[in-house]
Design a protein around this motif. Sequence first.
Motif, PDB file in Angstrom:
ATOM      1  N   ALA A  53       7.180  26.293  39.922  1.00 35.97           N
ATOM      2  CA  ALA A  53       7.035  27.700  39.541  1.00 35.97           C
ATOM      3  C   ALA A  53       8.343  28.469  39.753  1.00 35.97           C
ATOM      4  O   ALA A  53       8.775  29.235  38.886  1.00 35.97           O
ATOM      5  N   HIS A  54       8.980  28.236  40.887  1.00 40.75           N
ATOM      6  CA  HIS A  54      10.179  29.015  41.237  1.00 40.75           C
ATOM      7  C   HIS A  54      11.319  28.790  40.245  1.00 40.75           C
ATOM      8  O   HIS A  54      12.025  29.736  39.864  1.00 40.75           O
ATOM      9  N   VAL A  55      11.528  27.558  39.806  1.00 46.19           N
ATOM     10  CA  VAL A  55      12.616  27.308  38.847  1.00 46.19           C
ATOM     11  C   VAL A  55      12.303  27.964  37.501  1.00 46.19           C
ATOM     12  O   VAL A  55      13.214  28.341  36.748  1.00 46.19           O
ATOM     13  N   ASN A  83       9.756  34.462  44.038  1.00 50.86           N
ATOM     14  CA  ASN A  83      11.114  34.870  44.408  1.00 50.86           C
ATOM     15  C   ASN A  83      11.451  34.181  45.726  1.00 50.86           C
ATOM     16  O   ASN A  83      10.714  34.292  46.703  1.00 50.86           O
ATOM     17  N   SER A  84      12.553  33.443  45.755  1.00 52.38           N
ATOM     18  CA  SER A  84      12.900  32.710  46.982  1.00 52.38           C
ATOM     19  C   SER A  84      13.584  33.627  47.990  1.00 52.38           C
ATOM     20  O   SER A  84      13.059  33.884  49.072  1.00 52.38           O
ATOM     21  N   TYR A  85      14.769  34.125  47.608  1.00 50.98           N
ATOM     22  CA  TYR A  85      15.539  34.914  48.587  1.00 50.98           C
ATOM     23  C   TYR A  85      16.352  36.032  47.954  1.00 50.98           C
ATOM     24  O   TYR A  85      17.299  36.514  48.565  1.00 50.98           O
ATOM     25  N   GLN A 149      21.258  24.031  36.474  1.00 47.31           N
ATOM     26  CA  GLN A 149      21.864  23.506  37.707  1.00 47.31           C
ATOM     27  C   GLN A 149      20.948  23.814  38.903  1.00 47.31           C
ATOM     28  O   GLN A 149      20.771  22.980  39.801  1.00 47.31           O
ATOM     29  N   HIS A 150      20.378  25.006  38.902  1.00 52.73           N
ATOM     30  CA  HIS A 150      19.434  25.408  39.945  1.00 52.73           C
ATOM     31  C   HIS A 150      18.211  24.489  39.932  1.00 52.73           C
ATOM     32  O   HIS A 150      17.756  24.017  40.976  1.00 52.73           O
ATOM     33  N   GLU A 151      17.689  24.215  38.750  1.00 54.50           N
ATOM     34  CA  GLU A 151      16.504  23.345  38.666  1.00 54.50           C
ATOM     35  C   GLU A 151      16.835  21.936  39.166  1.00 54.50           C
ATOM     36  O   GLU A 151      16.029  21.296  39.837  1.00 54.50           O
ATOM     37  N   GLN A 153      18.983  21.212  41.479  1.00 52.88           N
ATOM     38  CA  GLN A 153      18.979  21.283  42.949  1.00 52.88           C
ATOM     39  C   GLN A 153      17.545  21.187  43.474  1.00 52.88           C
ATOM     40  O   GLN A 153      17.275  20.521  44.475  1.00 52.88           O
ATOM     41  N   HIS A 154      16.628  21.863  42.768  1.00 55.11           N
ATOM     42  CA  HIS A 154      15.239  21.832  43.227  1.00 55.11           C
ATOM     43  C   HIS A 154      14.587  20.478  42.968  1.00 55.11           C
ATOM     44  O   HIS A 154      13.621  20.119  43.648  1.00 55.11           O
ATOM     45  N   GLN A 155      15.093  19.706  42.001  1.00 56.34           N
ATOM     46  CA  GLN A 155      14.558  18.353  41.810  1.00 56.34           C
ATOM     47  C   GLN A 155      14.830  17.513  43.048  1.00 56.34           C
ATOM     48  O   GLN A 155      13.975  16.747  43.508  1.00 56.34           O
TER      49      GLN A 155
END
Length: 461
Positions: A53-55, A83-85, A149-151, A153-155
């Motif tokens: 969900a966050h990505v 929302n993470s941070y 790139q963010h996604e 990192q979350h992988q």
Amino acid sequence: VNPQIESAPASCPLAQRFEQVRAQSLRLAEPLSAEDCQAQSMPDASPVKWHLAHVTWFFETFVLEVFEPQFKPHNPAFRVLFNSYYNAVGNKHPRAQRGLLTRPSLVEVLDWRQAVDARVLHLLATPPSQANVSQKMSQIADLIELGLQHEQQHQELLLTDVKHLLFCNGLRPVYRKSWPLAQVAPVALRWLEFAGGVVQIGQDLADHTSPGKRFAFDNETPRHLQHLRPYALANRLVTHGEWLEFMQDGAYSDARWWLSAGWDWVNTHHVDAPLYWTQHTAGDASADWHSFSLHGEAPIDPHTPITHISYFEADAFARWKAATDPLCRGARLPTEFEWEAAAAPQEAALRSAGNFIESNALHPMPVARTPRDAADGQTSPLLQALGDVWEWTSSSYQAYPGFAPWAGAVGEYNGKFMVNQYVLRGGSCATPRDHIRASYRNFFPTDTRWQFSGLRLARSA
Ligand SMILES: [Fe+2]
């Protein structure tokens, strides 16, 4: 993808990449049940459902909300829940309570992913009608690339969080059954000498839309000069077998090897082995140690790189090795600059040889003896620098000279975490291959162990 919405043409490389990266996240969740995707094992780790969900929130908030004409959120409540941070975005659901979000369901999150995918691809296919179209499209492309790139990192986080979650279950459930470990001859530790001097570190400001330029995070910029004294790096990573020797020599009960804060940490948390190690029968330190992997629990393999160790443990090992092994006098952790200066010239070869998420090992792997090793002990290449495990460095995570965070809310991405953390380099067996580079800076606090973190020794020449 909703077929009724016009998508970017398949020939658009960014659209293709978008679909590939988004699909990879779903593939990683495939071996898991809805219950697996719901649970949160500790505050540092997030549920798989939350990651998925966050990505998606990232694309909706930083791309669609800004650039989509007549933007309407899929569900206004998701803006806070996922929302993470980002303080600039507003309120957040408490990090330690992400596992309590039983609504929306996994199915609703997957529906949201699909809807956002279609809208992002539509946006890429239909340039905005306002002025400055090319500038806007370039901003959209930059933010989509950042979102990908963010996604990625979350992988990696998804896998390390799942590993921690499954370890918390006495059944020791297996994420993926196959065990790819092959029997190989160990590679002897050798020292690779580097001249040092004035070296270039980092990347120029990220501008991946220009031909020949690649993405970089803001914390890798700007490119700047560092002076290095002559130094040497070990040709390979420290192994499980070497770690067992350290333990047999009293590692965790000998204050001589530990930083003061590390010794406090060992005693406060009764640490006596790396994370995920269990001893099946009581006895001496070598007896019957097993470790848990995404393939389940197995006896320690002495030739695989050590992983799931804290900065404190990595530093203690180097001190012990320096004092007890005549071949390793002066051993210490490398600085991040020594590491980068050694790895950057060999980046392409290191990436193609590396053990990344695509190899499906999901565990660090031993290095095979290469013909070059056998032929010439002096010119052995740097092995395992990209992939396998993130390598702790002795560099605290701080801004490079001239650093400026990205403009806008995404400026909160890296810069505000530049305190009380150490830099790790090189990526791991859970990192996507096209995500890592020699200048990439990961960072964690000194007691963090649930990432694939290990070490390579260094020493001054
Ligand atoms: Fe994130």
